[in-house]
Design an enzyme around this catalytic site. Sequence first.
Site, PDB file in Angstrom:
ATOM      1  N   SER A  99     -13.524   4.209  13.407  1.00  0.00           N
ATOM      2  CA  SER A  99     -12.681   5.219  14.077  1.00  0.00           C
ATOM      3  C   SER A  99     -13.066   6.597  13.566  1.00  0.00           C
ATOM      4  O   SER A  99     -13.632   6.726  12.480  1.00  0.00           O
ATOM      5  CB  SER A  99     -11.201   4.978  13.769  1.00  0.00           C
ATOM      6  OG  SER A  99     -10.835   5.596  12.551  1.00  0.00           O
ATOM      7  N   ASP A 100     -12.744   7.635  14.321  1.00  0.00           N
ATOM      8  CA  ASP A 100     -12.878   8.960  13.737  1.00  0.00           C
ATOM      9  C   ASP A 100     -11.689   9.160  12.793  1.00  0.00           C
ATOM     10  O   ASP A 100     -10.733   8.370  12.767  1.00  0.00           O
ATOM     11  CB  ASP A 100     -12.965  10.060  14.808  1.00  0.00           C
ATOM     12  CG  ASP A 100     -13.671  11.308  14.251  1.00  0.00           C
ATOM     13  OD1 ASP A 100     -13.771  11.425  13.014  1.00  0.00           O
ATOM     14  OD2 ASP A 100     -14.114  12.151  15.046  1.00  0.00           O
TER      15      ASP A 100
END
Length: 728
Positions: free
Chosen positions: A259-260
Amino acid sequence: MSRISELLAAMTLEEKIGQLVMVSLGAETIVTGPKAAQEPSVADVRAGRVGSALNLVGRDRIHALQKVAIEESRLKIPLLFGLDVVHGYFTNAPAPLGETAAFRPDLWEKTARLAAEEACDDGIHLTFAPMLDCARDPRWGRIVEGPGEDPTVGRAFARAKVRGFQGDDPASPWSLAATAKHFAAYGAATAGRDYASAEISERTLHEVYLPAFEAAVKTGCLAIMPAFSDIAGRPVTGDRRLLTELVRERWGFEGIYVSDYDAIGELVAHGVAADMAEAAALALKAGMDLDMESRAYPDGLKVALDRGLVSLELIDATVARVLCVKERLGLFDAPFGRGDPNRPAPSTRLDRRAIVREAAIASLTLLSNRDGLLPLASTGGRVAVIGPFAEDTAQMIGPWCGLGDQDEIVTIRQGLTAAFPTRELVFARGCAPDYVEDDADEEKDTALIAEAVALAATAEVIVLVLGEPAELSGEAASRADPTLTGRQAELADRVLALGRPTVILMTCGRPLIETDLLERADATLVAWYPGSEGGHAIADVLAGSRAPAGRLPVSWPIAIGQIPVFFGERPSGRPYVPGEHFTTQYLDIPNAPLFPFGHGLSYTTFEIEPPIVSAATFRAAEGLRLSTRVRNAGERAGSTTVYLFARDVVASTSRPLLELKRFETLELASGETREIVFALGAGDFELLGPDLAPCCEPGRFDLSVGFSADRAGLKTISVELRADPVVA
Ligand code: NOJ
């Protein structure tokens, strides 16, 4: 039973969730989210509550923590260490947009390789790069991190970078796992404001924003980072249709989604999850593997399981993917393999310096050069170098420079001083690079400007070193007014008013919209953020020992109101006709950018012949060969980039006026002519049909070659794609 199945069978739920958690540790690097960097939590690693980390640097610290995982945790699963190694670790190549301007996939690959070697040598396993976001809006600060406006360039960049970072064998101690990011359409943020929603059509998503990611997957990239943002209301981090159905199932992606920063937790702020448990469930079901720093998985996944929002099977399958990537990276067999002090890197420091200097020279983009002002002679009158960046090291390496070794950066002043030993050089800052906030600084600037103008007035030639401070470029650096900062424009205006031969040397991460100044300057050289050897590369080009070789990877707007301006526009039903009012146009500015995509001069001139084709009519399966001849018509050696564009003239959906199909950069001696041959296959004539499925539609295609996307300069031939015979 395989190692992974055995481990899964032995793991507790807490240990499984731990493998999906990536925490930010260490304070030396940029932390891009709400939480401050923290010291490694040995207790969490020992208990198996953490499986990966980012931002921790230094092989000793990395190995110390790895030792805890390997020797003190119950199942001895190695940790995975990631970092943003975007355009270098210690040694920086040009920032990606600048590097793209070289149009040299061989160099793109080499600079990724050297970054991988330095990062691996320090114990890092995974980089959050390449950034593959197509960007057509210079208000968006992150345009600097990617390959510009065109999907074909994006594809070539993706392949080169993934190959460069990962090498041939992911388990090698010199292989750095690549993360294609930010999947997808992050660069289409509304009005160029970072983290804003992307409101684009499904067709544009598939034609413009996805191709680079597909190329990265097909090249074997081991990770993908979904964008923080949403496309038309669907945050990508929770979008199963894209992450699983398209990328895993159709493209065959076998790596992991990281994920960011905080992005899974931010699904709550997006308004598609009510709490962390729902956010965790949405992301997990979409296909997200690692949770970078949002605490949605560690705090929410067990709750989601208890509520019946996710199944244990899904958690197991996700953990298995993470373990599988750790295994492919060789971490189980050699957890300390990267960062082994007894194993010297394959390249030397000198090799790496030479490569980044070459990449910088290849990226320097000469936009104008009236009366051949450049290169400057090695002897002659005084040269005044005016502007705030001539001695600035940060300005050479730009944002996302890893650990960019400050002591090793060659400034413009150092480079020029070495390259012009027999010419007098004088320097003046002229003004602060950035906006000033108080009256005292304002006054200081006024005095600096006056002093610089007076010094410039004594010179035979002036080099104005202007630009956008590196800290105003990159993430969270959107600007509604992407022009020169502070009082640089005033400084430039006064210096240009002296009427002396003046070069603007622009250091920037995006096109800066300063049409008036650029038109008044005798020459403009865009240096981008050229990297650790930037000062030498710039001096090589200003002194003429090397010719500039960069070409614009983005159209350079003439005015802010033109944004977005890009060459791949669709035709209008009312194409612009000069003097005809009811045609597509602005009343106050031209439609065309100040400089088109692909524009860039050398110190010589090139000519191109009209293309010839192997067949005027052809079937898709047969393909086509197109060739042209390019001649260096000037006195000096130099390189140029030839672009091949196509236009599908009549189709079921209107096609862009130009679609880039190929590019090739070639170096030619004075007077040399070379033939270039492009082999086109069925895929080059494909479009997405009305249902977005790829198809070939028979009919006329215009194939054009030239040195930029300026349609007036292209040489075109028409060919006819015949329908395939009907099979009875
Ligand atoms: C946020 C950025 O969007 C992303 O590009 C980066 O990789 C992560 N932070 C980690 O630093």
